[in-house]
Write a protein that holds these residues in place. Structure first.
Motif, PDB file in Angstrom:
ATOM      1  N   ARG A  52       9.457  -5.038  -5.990  1.00  0.00           N
ATOM      2  CA  ARG A  52       8.947  -6.408  -6.058  1.00  0.00           C
ATOM      3  C   ARG A  52       9.230  -6.961  -7.446  1.00  0.00           C
ATOM      4  NH1 ARG A  52       3.141  -6.394  -4.384  1.00  0.00           N
ATOM      5  NH2 ARG A  52       2.786  -5.509  -6.430  1.00  0.00           N
ATOM      6  N   GLN A  86       7.065 -10.945   1.536  1.00  0.00           N
ATOM      7  CA  GLN A  86       7.385  -9.615   1.031  1.00  0.00           C
ATOM      8  C   GLN A  86       6.805  -8.526   1.922  1.00  0.00           C
ATOM      9  OE1 GLN A  86       5.960  -9.581  -3.011  1.00  0.00           O
ATOM     10  NE2 GLN A  86       7.779 -10.584  -3.789  1.00  0.00           N
ATOM     11  N   CYS A  91       6.984  -2.387  -0.780  1.00  0.00           N
ATOM     12  CA  CYS A  91       7.230  -2.492  -2.222  1.00  0.00           C
ATOM     13  C   CYS A  91       6.377  -1.461  -2.946  1.00  0.00           C
ATOM     14  CB  CYS A  91       6.938  -3.901  -2.731  1.00  0.00           C
ATOM     15  SG  CYS A  91       8.064  -5.145  -2.060  1.00  0.00           S
ATOM     16  N   GLU A  94       7.451  -2.206  -8.849  1.00  0.00           N
ATOM     17  CA  GLU A  94       7.450  -3.604  -9.289  1.00  0.00           C
ATOM     18  C   GLU A  94       8.206  -3.711 -10.606  1.00  0.00           C
ATOM     19  OE1 GLU A  94       4.331  -7.284  -9.611  1.00  0.00           O
ATOM     20  OE2 GLU A  94       3.550  -5.259  -9.828  1.00  0.00           O
ATOM     21  N   LEU A 107       3.902   1.344  -8.177  1.00  0.00           N
ATOM     22  CA  LEU A 107       2.633   0.704  -7.812  1.00  0.00           C
ATOM     23  C   LEU A 107       1.701   1.771  -7.239  1.00  0.00           C
ATOM     24  CD1 LEU A 107       3.958  -2.524  -6.109  1.00  0.00           C
ATOM     25  CD2 LEU A 107       2.922  -2.318  -8.359  1.00  0.00           C
TER      26      LEU A 107
END
Length: 111
Positions: A52, A86, A91, A94, A107
């Motif tokens: 992301r 998204q 994700c 990041e 994350l």
């Protein structure tokens, strides 16, 4: 079973009349991403792993994203107000600005 249409279509006779040539027509759309996911995973849809990234007008950010993509990473930037787009990706990382440069961090997934 997936539960969503992979293709849609129909007849569009007369649509060309708006452009001066009325004639028979047919058309369809095909969800290629869904089809590829199902084919590659034995019928089980999975979300693609992605990084992301924020949406900013920053040349260094664009360079960092280009480098990640050149290395094969999927980098997702959502326009402001479109963060829900998204969700089709997983994700787990990041791209963040830290210590004067853009870097990828993992994350922490919430239970």
């Amino acid at each position: 079973m997936h539960g969503e249409a992979l293709a849609r279509g129909g007849r569009y006779d007369g649509v060309g009349a708006a452009f001066g040539r009325a004639r028979a027509a047919a058309g369809f759309s095909l969800e290629l991403r869904t089809l590829a996911e199902l084919g590659a995973n034995g019928g089980q849809a999975v979300r693609a792993q992605a990084v992301r990234a924020p949406w900013r007008d920053d040349p260094d950010l664009r360079t960092a994203i280009a480098q990640l993509r050149a290395g094969g990473a999927i980098v997702v930037q959502a326009l402001p107000g479109h963060d829900q787009e998204q969700e089709e990706f997983d994700c787990g990382q990041e791209l963040v600005y830290r210590n004067g440069r853009w870097e990828v961090i993992d994350l922490v997934m919430q239970p």
